[in-house]
Motif scaffolding. Structure first.
Motif, PDB file in Angstrom:
ATOM      1  N   MET A   1       0.843  -1.190   0.000  1.00 39.69           N
ATOM      2  CA  MET A   1       0.000   0.000   0.000  1.00 39.69           C
ATOM      3  C   MET A   1       0.877   1.237   0.000  1.00 39.69           C
ATOM      4  O   MET A   1       1.703   1.413   0.882  1.00 39.69           O
ATOM      5  N   ASN A   2       0.732   2.103  -0.982  1.00 43.58           N
ATOM      6  CA  ASN A   2       1.520   3.327  -1.088  1.00 43.58           C
ATOM      7  C   ASN A   2       0.704   4.490  -0.550  1.00 43.58           C
ATOM      8  O   ASN A   2      -0.257   4.916  -1.162  1.00 43.58           O
ATOM      9  N   GLY A   3       1.096   5.011   0.617  1.00 47.43           N
ATOM     10  CA  GLY A   3       0.333   6.075   1.250  1.00 47.43           C
ATOM     11  C   GLY A   3       0.222   7.312   0.383  1.00 47.43           C
ATOM     12  O   GLY A   3      -0.713   8.095   0.517  1.00 47.43           O
ATOM     13  N   LEU A   4       1.194   7.537  -0.549  1.00 44.70           N
ATOM     14  CA  LEU A   4       1.146   8.721  -1.395  1.00 44.70           C
ATOM     15  C   LEU A   4      -0.012   8.677  -2.374  1.00 44.70           C
ATOM     16  O   LEU A   4      -0.438   9.698  -2.891  1.00 44.70           O
ATOM     17  N   LEU A   5      -0.541   7.502  -2.657  1.00 40.42           N
ATOM     18  CA  LEU A   5      -1.607   7.370  -3.646  1.00 40.42           C
ATOM     19  C   LEU A   5      -2.988   7.270  -3.010  1.00 40.42           C
ATOM     20  O   LEU A   5      -3.975   7.132  -3.713  1.00 40.42           O
ATOM     21  N   LEU A   6      -3.075   7.367  -1.687  1.00 39.77           N
ATOM     22  CA  LEU A   6      -4.344   7.180  -1.015  1.00 39.77           C
ATOM     23  C   LEU A   6      -5.106   8.486  -0.913  1.00 39.77           C
ATOM     24  O   LEU A   6      -4.530   9.570  -0.812  1.00 39.77           O
ATOM     25  N   ASP A   7      -6.436   8.388  -0.938  1.00 38.61           N
ATOM     26  CA  ASP A   7      -7.241   9.560  -0.644  1.00 38.61           C
ATOM     27  C   ASP A   7      -7.075   9.889   0.833  1.00 38.61           C
ATOM     28  O   ASP A   7      -6.587   9.080   1.624  1.00 38.61           O
ATOM     29  N   PRO A   8      -7.481  11.100   1.275  1.00 41.95           N
ATOM     30  CA  PRO A   8      -7.216  11.504   2.671  1.00 41.95           C
ATOM     31  C   PRO A   8      -7.802  10.554   3.708  1.00 41.95           C
ATOM     32  O   PRO A   8      -7.171  10.289   4.732  1.00 41.95           O
ATOM     33  N   HIS A   9      -9.000  10.026   3.465  1.00 40.30           N
ATOM     34  CA  HIS A   9      -9.607   9.124   4.442  1.00 40.30           C
ATOM     35  C   HIS A   9      -8.816   7.821   4.538  1.00 40.30           C
ATOM     36  O   HIS A   9      -8.544   7.328   5.644  1.00 40.30           O
ATOM     37  N   SER A  10      -8.444   7.284   3.399  1.00 43.35           N
ATOM     38  CA  SER A  10      -7.680   6.038   3.410  1.00 43.35           C
ATOM     39  C   SER A  10      -6.288   6.245   3.998  1.00 43.35           C
ATOM     40  O   SER A  10      -5.755   5.368   4.681  1.00 43.35           O
ATOM     41  N   ALA A  11      -5.701   7.416   3.738  1.00 44.38           N
ATOM     42  CA  ALA A  11      -4.372   7.700   4.284  1.00 44.38           C
ATOM     43  C   ALA A  11      -4.418   7.775   5.805  1.00 44.38           C
ATOM     44  O   ALA A  11      -3.540   7.233   6.494  1.00 44.38           O
ATOM     45  N   LEU A  12      -5.442   8.436   6.348  1.00 42.74           N
ATOM     46  CA  LEU A  12      -5.557   8.514   7.797  1.00 42.74           C
ATOM     47  C   LEU A  12      -5.893   7.145   8.377  1.00 42.74           C
ATOM     48  O   LEU A  12      -5.382   6.773   9.437  1.00 42.74           O
ATOM     49  N   ALA A  13      -6.722   6.383   7.688  1.00 42.20           N
ATOM     50  CA  ALA A  13      -7.033   5.025   8.147  1.00 42.20           C
ATOM     51  C   ALA A  13      -5.775   4.158   8.166  1.00 42.20           C
ATOM     52  O   ALA A  13      -5.578   3.351   9.082  1.00 42.20           O
ATOM     53  N   GLU A  14      -4.926   4.314   7.173  1.00 44.14           N
ATOM     54  CA  GLU A  14      -3.653   3.580   7.143  1.00 44.14           C
ATOM     55  C   GLU A  14      -2.773   3.992   8.315  1.00 44.14           C
ATOM     56  O   GLU A  14      -2.176   3.143   8.994  1.00 44.14           O
ATOM     57  N   GLU A  15      -2.700   5.284   8.589  1.00 44.57           N
ATOM     58  CA  GLU A  15      -1.892   5.773   9.710  1.00 44.57           C
ATOM     59  C   GLU A  15      -2.389   5.197  11.033  1.00 44.57           C
ATOM     60  O   GLU A  15      -1.602   4.747  11.874  1.00 44.57           O
ATOM     61  N   ILE A  16      -3.707   5.204  11.225  1.00 44.44           N
ATOM     62  CA  ILE A  16      -4.295   4.698  12.470  1.00 44.44           C
ATOM     63  C   ILE A  16      -4.048   3.198  12.607  1.00 44.44           C
ATOM     64  O   ILE A  16      -3.671   2.700  13.677  1.00 44.44           O
ATOM     65  N   THR A  17      -4.246   2.462  11.521  1.00 39.88           N
ATOM     66  CA  THR A  17      -4.085   1.009  11.550  1.00 39.88           C
ATOM     67  C   THR A  17      -2.638   0.616  11.790  1.00 39.88           C
ATOM     68  O   THR A  17      -2.341  -0.257  12.616  1.00 39.88           O
ATOM     69  N   LEU A  18      -1.736   1.237  11.063  1.00 38.69           N
ATOM     70  CA  LEU A  18      -0.314   0.950  11.235  1.00 38.69           C
ATOM     71  C   LEU A  18       0.125   1.280  12.659  1.00 38.69           C
ATOM     72  O   LEU A  18       0.850   0.504  13.296  1.00 38.69           O
ATOM     73  N   GLY A  19      -0.332   2.423  13.172  1.00 39.92           N
ATOM     74  CA  GLY A  19       0.059   2.821  14.517  1.00 39.92           C
ATOM     75  C   GLY A  19      -0.414   1.832  15.569  1.00 39.92           C
ATOM     76  O   GLY A  19       0.353   1.447  16.466  1.00 39.92           O
ATOM     77  N   ALA A  20      -1.670   1.396  15.477  1.00 34.18           N
ATOM     78  CA  ALA A  20      -2.207   0.468  16.477  1.00 34.18           C
ATOM     79  C   ALA A  20      -1.480  -0.872  16.432  1.00 34.18           C
ATOM     80  O   ALA A  20      -1.113  -1.431  17.471  1.00 34.18           O
ATOM     81  N   LEU A  21      -1.259  -1.401  15.229  1.00 36.46           N
ATOM     82  CA  LEU A  21      -0.591  -2.699  15.116  1.00 36.46           C
ATOM     83  C   LEU A  21       0.866  -2.610  15.579  1.00 36.46           C
ATOM     84  O   LEU A  21       1.374  -3.523  16.237  1.00 36.46           O
ATOM     85  N   LEU A  22       1.522  -1.500  15.263  1.00 35.02           N
ATOM     86  CA  LEU A  22       2.914  -1.339  15.687  1.00 35.02           C
ATOM     87  C   LEU A  22       3.005  -1.204  17.208  1.00 35.02           C
ATOM     88  O   LEU A  22       3.931  -1.748  17.830  1.00 35.02           O
ATOM     89  N   ARG A  23       2.065  -0.504  17.824  1.00 32.69           N
ATOM     90  CA  ARG A  23       2.056  -0.436  19.294  1.00 32.69           C
ATOM     91  C   ARG A  23       1.910  -1.827  19.895  1.00 32.69           C
ATOM     92  O   ARG A  23       2.574  -2.168  20.885  1.00 32.69           O
ATOM     93  N   CYS A  24       1.016  -2.631  19.323  1.00 30.35           N
ATOM     94  CA  CYS A  24       0.855  -4.002  19.809  1.00 30.35           C
ATOM     95  C   CYS A  24       2.172  -4.773  19.711  1.00 30.35           C
ATOM     96  O   CYS A  24       2.556  -5.505  20.636  1.00 30.35           O
ATOM     97  N   CYS A  25       2.866  -4.609  18.597  1.00 33.02           N
ATOM     98  CA  CYS A  25       4.144  -5.328  18.406  1.00 33.02           C
ATOM     99  C   CYS A  25       5.170  -4.889  19.434  1.00 33.02           C
ATOM    100  O   CYS A  25       5.866  -5.727  20.042  1.00 33.02           O
ATOM    101  N   ILE A  26       5.289  -3.586  19.631  1.00 31.81           N
ATOM    102  CA  ILE A  26       6.281  -3.078  20.571  1.00 31.81           C
ATOM    103  C   ILE A  26       5.975  -3.570  21.981  1.00 31.81           C
ATOM    104  O   ILE A  26       6.865  -3.976  22.728  1.00 31.81           O
ATOM    105  N   ARG A  27       4.697  -3.553  22.343  1.00 33.13           N
ATOM    106  CA  ARG A  27       4.310  -3.960  23.699  1.00 33.13           C
ATOM    107  C   ARG A  27       4.405  -5.471  23.896  1.00 33.13           C
ATOM    108  O   ARG A  27       4.855  -5.937  24.943  1.00 33.13           O
ATOM    109  N   GLU A  28       3.993  -6.258  22.910  1.00 42.46           N
ATOM    110  CA  GLU A  28       3.810  -7.694  23.128  1.00 42.46           C
ATOM    111  C   GLU A  28       4.907  -8.575  22.528  1.00 42.46           C
ATOM    112  O   GLU A  28       5.128  -9.680  23.021  1.00 42.46           O
ATOM    113  N   LEU A  29       5.553  -8.127  21.463  1.00 42.19           N
ATOM    114  CA  LEU A  29       6.473  -9.004  20.751  1.00 42.19           C
ATOM    115  C   LEU A  29       7.934  -8.641  20.921  1.00 42.19           C
ATOM    116  O   LEU A  29       8.796  -9.525  20.956  1.00 42.19           O
ATOM    117  N   CYS A  30       8.227  -7.352  20.998  1.00 45.32           N
ATOM    118  CA  CYS A  30       9.618  -6.932  20.823  1.00 45.32           C
ATOM    119  C   CYS A  30      10.472  -7.129  22.066  1.00 45.32           C
ATOM    120  O   CYS A  30      11.650  -7.478  21.962  1.00 45.32           O
TER     121      CYS A  30
END
Length: 550
Positions: A1-30
């Motif tokens: 998924m290329n964030g540069l090609l996303l409409d604003p709603h999809s870009a923000l949704a990508e940011e939110i999704t990536l952030g939540a999953l990355l927080r889970c990884c840092i807290r639980e896996l790393c």
């Protein structure tokens, strides 16, 4: 998924999704594979180096785009790639439970797509005038430490989404009087429509009836149920999706949708229907005593439920729990606001409008963050701890289960606890003889499990997110010091309470242990476990004298 090609709603949704999953990884896996390096957190996930600008602290507020190291250069990390790294890490990895979860990627993707759809829908919708309802409908990003916070199964969910400012009429069924199942006070249901003689009203969520349609054909055909169509009064979905507010009667109705929302399949199991009424009866005296000691304490009882005795599937599927609404328990001039809306970052979620937070509250916590925060901790934390220590009651004070009443000056004046599904009684401290075994089992926790739930919900899930938002909004240049000041003030409030109580073991641990338990949402979803079976991972305790690097 290329964030540069996303409409604003999809870009923000990508940011939110990536952030939540990355927080889970840092807290639980790393674990030891994460460290701070200047403005970045560096981590290793499935052998791939990842970095993200972050403010640090328990809430892991990210300040820029996450990247991965590829071919000696840093390039943007996407949620699709992070999903693959998580799958590689967990499939057969140590502590993973083994195996491969073939649903996981689709669930995270569905959550991301849901966020984009909700953002678009909000632009076309009008938020409710009621500030409490506006706060209930503000949680577009959802849980910041869940891999799929807005995942919902079943078609047609958008029509009933609180985040899209949905409002809709209920469907009204009539259940033949000899087939009515229920307990407690459900008088609020009896004003919701006129029925033929010999029937009692049973309101239903429209989505619920769509999903139950095959099971309803026979009882509707032979007259055990009658379908009176849509009602004339709109209801408003609250943050849980399946609980709605009916303004005319002033009550909330908790329906049984039997669809997966975030982590759990949301239905009113038969033992939960009975348990809500039983807990309401038992908790009345407890909350009376809590309110005597902490005058701002309130709760929303669930005095009764109604359903139809048409077998377990329909008993549960049509079961509706009546819950008191918040406005009657608020003092004059006090406005109830969902705590999760107060925790939403005004910067990290800049694209999300209409958060429902009163201007006075925003202004007061920016101008005088420590005073505002001290009042908040006193109102929310002390009664939750008192319930556990003195009364053997495990409240579940996470951000979506607590409403905070703010006064005209913007200060927290009341805490309103709700949703008895997560409330439990400590084993051995309550006489549950006489209850059906399954009901009693669902109402109880062992002491250690109950304390994990309280410590996680109250501090890790709730206070940490509120503190991060207060510090972030108050003074971005002094955010780290403000956050330290907030936790020092919280420690003073809680230490004073512990001193009054003679330093019972749970409070001593809360204020001295190096770590606190954090619910492992990524692990729960990967293993497909029920929320009750969730495990915990240790996170640094901000209440200790040294505390984490905030």
């Amino acid at each position: 998924m290329n964030g540069l090609l996303l409409d604003p709603h999809s870009a923000l949704a990508e940011e939110i999704t990536l952030g939540a999953l990355l927080r889970c990884c840092i807290r639980e896996l790393c674990g030891s594979r994460v460290r701070a390096a200047g403005p970045y957190l560096l981590a290793s996930i499935a052998g791939t180096r990842v970095r993200v600008p972050a403010r640090g602290g328990m809430s892991l507020r990210f300040t820029g785009r996450a990247e991965r190291l590829a071919g000696g250069a840093w390039e943007p990390l996407t949620s699709d790639l992070l999903i693959k790294l998580v799958e590689r890490e967990l499939a057969g990895g140590e502590g993973s439970g083994g195996g491969f979860n073939g649903e996981f990627a689709a669930q995270v993707t569905a959550s991301r797509e849901a966020v984009a759809a909700l953002l678009a829908a909000r632009e076309r919708a009008t938020p409710p005038a009621d500030p409490w309802l506006a706060s209930e409908q503000a949680l577009v990003g959802g849980h910041p430490f869940h891999p799929s916070p807005k995942m919902r199964t079943g078609p047609g969910w958008e029509r009933y989404a609180p985040e899209a400012h949905a409002r809709f009429p209920l469907r009204l069924l009539g259940v033949r009087a000899d087939l009515v199942a229920g307990q407690g006070d459900v008088s609020a249901l009896d004003s919701m429509g006129s029925l033929p003689p010999g029937y009692l009203p049973l309101p239903a969520h429209p989505w619920q009836l769509e999903l139950l349609a095959p099971d309803l054909r026979a009882p509707l055909a032979d007259g055990r149920l009658v379908d009176l169509g849509y009602g004339s009064r709109p209801v408003f979905p609250t943050s849980s999706v399946r609980t709605v507010y009916e303004p005319v009667s002033g009550v909330c109705l908790k329906f049984s949708l039997d669809v997966r929302i975030t982590n759990c399949v949301r239905k009113n199991a038969w033992y939960e229907l009975a348990g809500a009424v039983e807990l309401t009866r038992r908790l009345g005296p407890v909350f009376d005593r809590l309110a005597e000691r902490f005058p701002g304490t309130r709760w929303l009882p669930e005095p009764g439920y109604r359903s139809a005795a048409l077998g377990t599937r329909l008993l549960e599927g049509l079961g509706v729990i009546v819950r008191s609404g918040p406005w009657p328990v608020c003092e004059p001039g006090v406005t109830p606001i969902l705590a999760a809306a107060l925790a939403a970052s005004p910067y990290g979620m800049a694209g999300v409008r209409d958060r429902g937070v009163p201007e006075a509250a925003e202004a007061r916590r920016r101008a005088d963050p420590v005073t505002w925060w001290r009042a908040y901790v006193e109102r929310v934390a002390l009664p939750a701890l008192e319930a556990f220590v003195r009364h053997g009651v495990v409240l579940e004070p996470h951000l979506q289960n607590v409403l905070v009443g703010v006064d005209a000056d913007g200060l927290p004046a009341q805490a309103i606890f709700r949703d008895l599904e997560g409330t439990k009684l400590i084993e051995g401290r309550h006489d549950l003889s006489g209850l059906p075994e399954r009901v009693a089992e669902a109402l109880t926790y062992a002491t250690d499990r109950g304390w994990n739930r309280v410590a996680y919900c109250l501090v890790v899930n709730h206070l940490a997110e509120i503190a991060a938002t207060v510090a972030e909004a108050a003074d971005p240049e002094r955010e780290r010091q403000v956050l330290r000041d907030l936790w020092a003030a919280a420690g003073e409030v809680l230490s004073g309470y512990a001193e009054d109580e003679g330093w019972p073991a749970p409070l001593e641990a809360l204020l001295s242990d190096a770590t606190l338990p954090a619910k492992a949402n990524l692990g729960v979803r990967w293993r497909r476990h029920a929320d009750r079976a969730a495990g915990y991972v240790p996170v640094a305790n901000p209440l200790t004298p040294v505390g984490p690097d905030l």
